[in-house]
Design a protein around this motif. Structure first.
Motif, mmCIF file in Angstrom:
data_model
loop_
_atom_site.group_PDB
_atom_site.id
_atom_site.type_symbol
_atom_site.label_atom_id
_atom_site.label_comp_id
_atom_site.label_asym_id
_atom_site.label_seq_id
_atom_site.Cartn_x
_atom_site.Cartn_y
_atom_site.Cartn_z
ATOM 1 N N ASN A 178 18.376 -3.457 1.111
ATOM 2 C CA ASN A 178 16.978 -3.892 1.027
ATOM 3 C C ASN A 178 16.867 -5.415 0.930
ATOM 4 O O ASN A 178 16.131 -5.947 0.109
ATOM 5 N N ARG A 221 16.798 -9.475 2.987
ATOM 6 C CA ARG A 221 16.579 -10.291 4.185
ATOM 7 C C ARG A 221 17.915 -10.969 4.477
ATOM 8 O O ARG A 221 18.240 -11.991 3.893
ATOM 9 N N ILE A 231 18.676 -13.071 11.576
ATOM 10 C CA ILE A 231 18.252 -12.580 10.272
ATOM 11 C C ILE A 231 17.810 -11.126 10.406
ATOM 12 O O ILE A 231 16.984 -10.797 11.252
ATOM 13 N N GLU A 279 15.950 -8.069 8.791
ATOM 14 C CA GLU A 279 14.985 -7.684 7.767
ATOM 15 C C GLU A 279 15.303 -6.283 7.255
ATOM 16 O O GLU A 279 15.610 -5.376 8.029
ATOM 17 N N GLY A 280 15.228 -6.109 5.927
ATOM 18 C CA GLY A 280 15.519 -4.809 5.343
ATOM 19 C C GLY A 280 16.948 -4.367 5.596
ATOM 20 O O GLY A 280 17.229 -3.182 5.756
ATOM 21 N N ALA A 286 20.477 -2.986 9.910
ATOM 22 C CA ALA A 286 19.234 -2.460 9.346
ATOM 23 C C ALA A 286 19.303 -0.964 9.090
ATOM 24 O O ALA A 286 18.508 -0.422 8.321
ATOM 25 N N GLY A 295 14.176 -6.927 -1.605
ATOM 26 C CA GLY A 295 13.457 -7.772 -0.658
ATOM 27 C C GLY A 295 13.886 -9.217 -0.671
ATOM 28 O O GLY A 295 13.365 -10.037 0.099
ATOM 29 N N TRP A 326 16.728 -12.518 -0.454
ATOM 30 C CA TRP A 326 17.587 -13.014 0.613
ATOM 31 C C TRP A 326 19.038 -12.657 0.313
ATOM 32 O O TRP A 326 19.493 -12.740 -0.828
ATOM 33 N N THR A 344 22.840 -13.705 1.767
ATOM 34 C CA THR A 344 23.449 -14.725 2.618
ATOM 35 C C THR A 344 24.959 -14.799 2.429
ATOM 36 O O THR A 344 25.494 -14.281 1.444
ATOM 37 N N ASP A 356 13.989 -17.835 -0.972
ATOM 38 C CA ASP A 356 14.621 -18.704 0.020
ATOM 39 C C ASP A 356 15.667 -19.583 -0.675
ATOM 40 O O ASP A 356 15.345 -20.348 -1.580
#
Length: 423
Positions: free
Chosen positions: A27, A29, A38, A40-41, A56, A71, A73, A75, A379
């Motif tokens: 879940n 980004r 990137i 999403e989800g 995903a 939800g 980030w 990385t 972010d």
């Protein structure tokens, strides 16, 4: 003997269990730093220290430890390309400072790996800010060479050094000129003589211990640089000095060169791009701290990126032995001054790995890469965002440092002493 075998069996089983641990970060980004962009989800699955799957619609393996990014980030870990973490505990206390050796008879042969302390107190405070890898740099001593650098993880483990002898560092700036005898002419002449000693090794030293610039041991340590097997990192800021460095590289193939500092690198950006020489620079360096850096500007990073120069960001202006943790903030400032988000984030993750030749393992989220994964509550280039989870080599790390322990200890203390005794 049976007891020994039983103990070894238990040890092996424990080690296998640790390696077999599986994490699933869900879940989120997910910033991949690959052509996947990137997601999403997205979900990232890490097993045996490496990324197993990412996407995903990834199925979470049974028994996996699930980290819900909620939800936020997700990385790759930050890669600090210029630090002295684990080499200095207190800069002004010489007994805790192993970054340089001004009184040593050796220079090129010195290796920061021999001085690195994985238990340094600045490592946890760096790790909890999302930094998972770093390049360790020596300081220069009696000549313009500092010695060999190394690459390290921020795990704090005894085996956190994952590459030694990674590059050789030399100072050809204003300070290097002073060390070499008082002028840049002296510095470049010394470098030329040192390269001659290394290129002529061993024949030049068949009858003598000293060459034109280096002794036998240092000359041997410089041989891999002369042969292009290790990069030479040159500290220079002035545009004229950078041009001289480019000429030196062109006159000494197959030498690989990296520019560190680069305050005025933007002035020669096209030349650097054409030469394929990467630059390690601090994007918030905007004040002329010396006559070498009169051209400092907050637009430097943007101009270098636009010219096609390979750029990685440092925290040079904030100090390299305890403030590498601010790297994401420096990258955020680059975005505020014209750099795209993608370029700025890559400059603190994938690009440093590329510069040091380890980008097939670090700097991106993809199958087969090391499980260096950071979960953020926002972010990562925003100053108010912070990591909630940090995994290094597929293991979740402790989000605690000396600073957090002091905070927790004193935050809610009620002073019940008489008023006159309070401070």
């Amino acid at each position: 003997m049976k007891r020994l075998l039983s103990a070894l069996a238990v040890t092996a089983l424990t080690a296998t269990s640790a390696l077999a641990q599986t994490y699933a970060v869900t879940n989120g980004r997910v910033v991949t730093n690959t052509d996947a962009g990137i997601i999403e989800g997205g979900t990232v699955v890490i097993r045996d220290g490496d990324i197993l799957a990412i996407g995903a619609n990834v199925t979470v393996p049974a028994g996996a430890t699930v980290i819900d990014a909620d939800g936020g980030w997700v990385t790759p870990g930050i890669f600090a390309p210029y630090t002295q973490l684990g080499l200095i505990e207190v800069a002004l206390e010489s007994s805790t400072n192993d970054a340089g050796a001004g009184d040593s008879e050796y220079s090129v042969a010195l290796d920061v790996a021999d001085s690195f302390n994985p238990a340094g107190t600045h490592i946890p405070s760096t790790r909890i800010e999302g930094v998972t890898r770093a390049a360790l740099y020596p300081s220069t001593g009696f000549n313009l060479f500092g010695g060999h650098g190394a690459l390290v993880s921020m795990s704090g483990a005894a085996d956190s050094l994952f590459e030694t002898g990674s590059f050789v560092y030399a100072d050809l700036s204003q300070s290097g000129a002073g060390t070499a005898g008082g002028s840049r002419s002296a510095a470049w002449t010394f470098l030329e003589a040192a390269f001659g000693d290394a290129a002529g090794f061993m024949g030049r030293f068949s009858a003598h211990h000293h060459g034109d610039a280096l002794d036998r041991y240092d000359a041997a340590a410089l041989v891999p640089v002369v042969r292009g097997q290790l990069p030479l990192v040159i500290n220079v800021d002035r545009a004229a000095d950078i041009r001289r460095a480019i000429r030196f590289r062109n006159e000494h193939p197959p030498v690989r060169m990296i520019i560190q500092g680069g305050a005025e690198a933007w002035m020669v950006a096209d030349e650097l791009a054409a030469a394929g020489i990467p630059v390690l620079m601090d994007p918030i360096r905007n004040l002329p701290g010396s006559f070498d850096s009169l051209g400092s500007t907050l637009a430097a990073a943007s101009r270098l990126h636009d010219a096609g120069v390979t750029v990685a960001y440092t925290t040079e202006t904030a100090d390299g032995y305890f403030n590498a943790r601010l790297l994401a903030q420096h990258a955020g400032n680059a975005v505020a001054h014209g750099v795209s988000w993608d370029d700025a984030f890559a400059a603190i993750t994938l690009v440093p790995a590329q510069i040091y030749g380890v980008d097939t393992r670090y700097g991106a989220l993809a199958s087969g890469y090391a499980g260096d994964v950071v979960v953020w509550d926002g972010d990562p280039l925003e100053v108010m965002s912070a990591p909630t989870h940090v995994l290094i080599d597929g293991q979740e790390t402790d989000m605690e440092s000396r600073q957090t322990m002091l905070r927790d200890r004193y935050m809610d203390i009620t002073d019940e002493t008489p008023f006159a005794y309070r401070r």
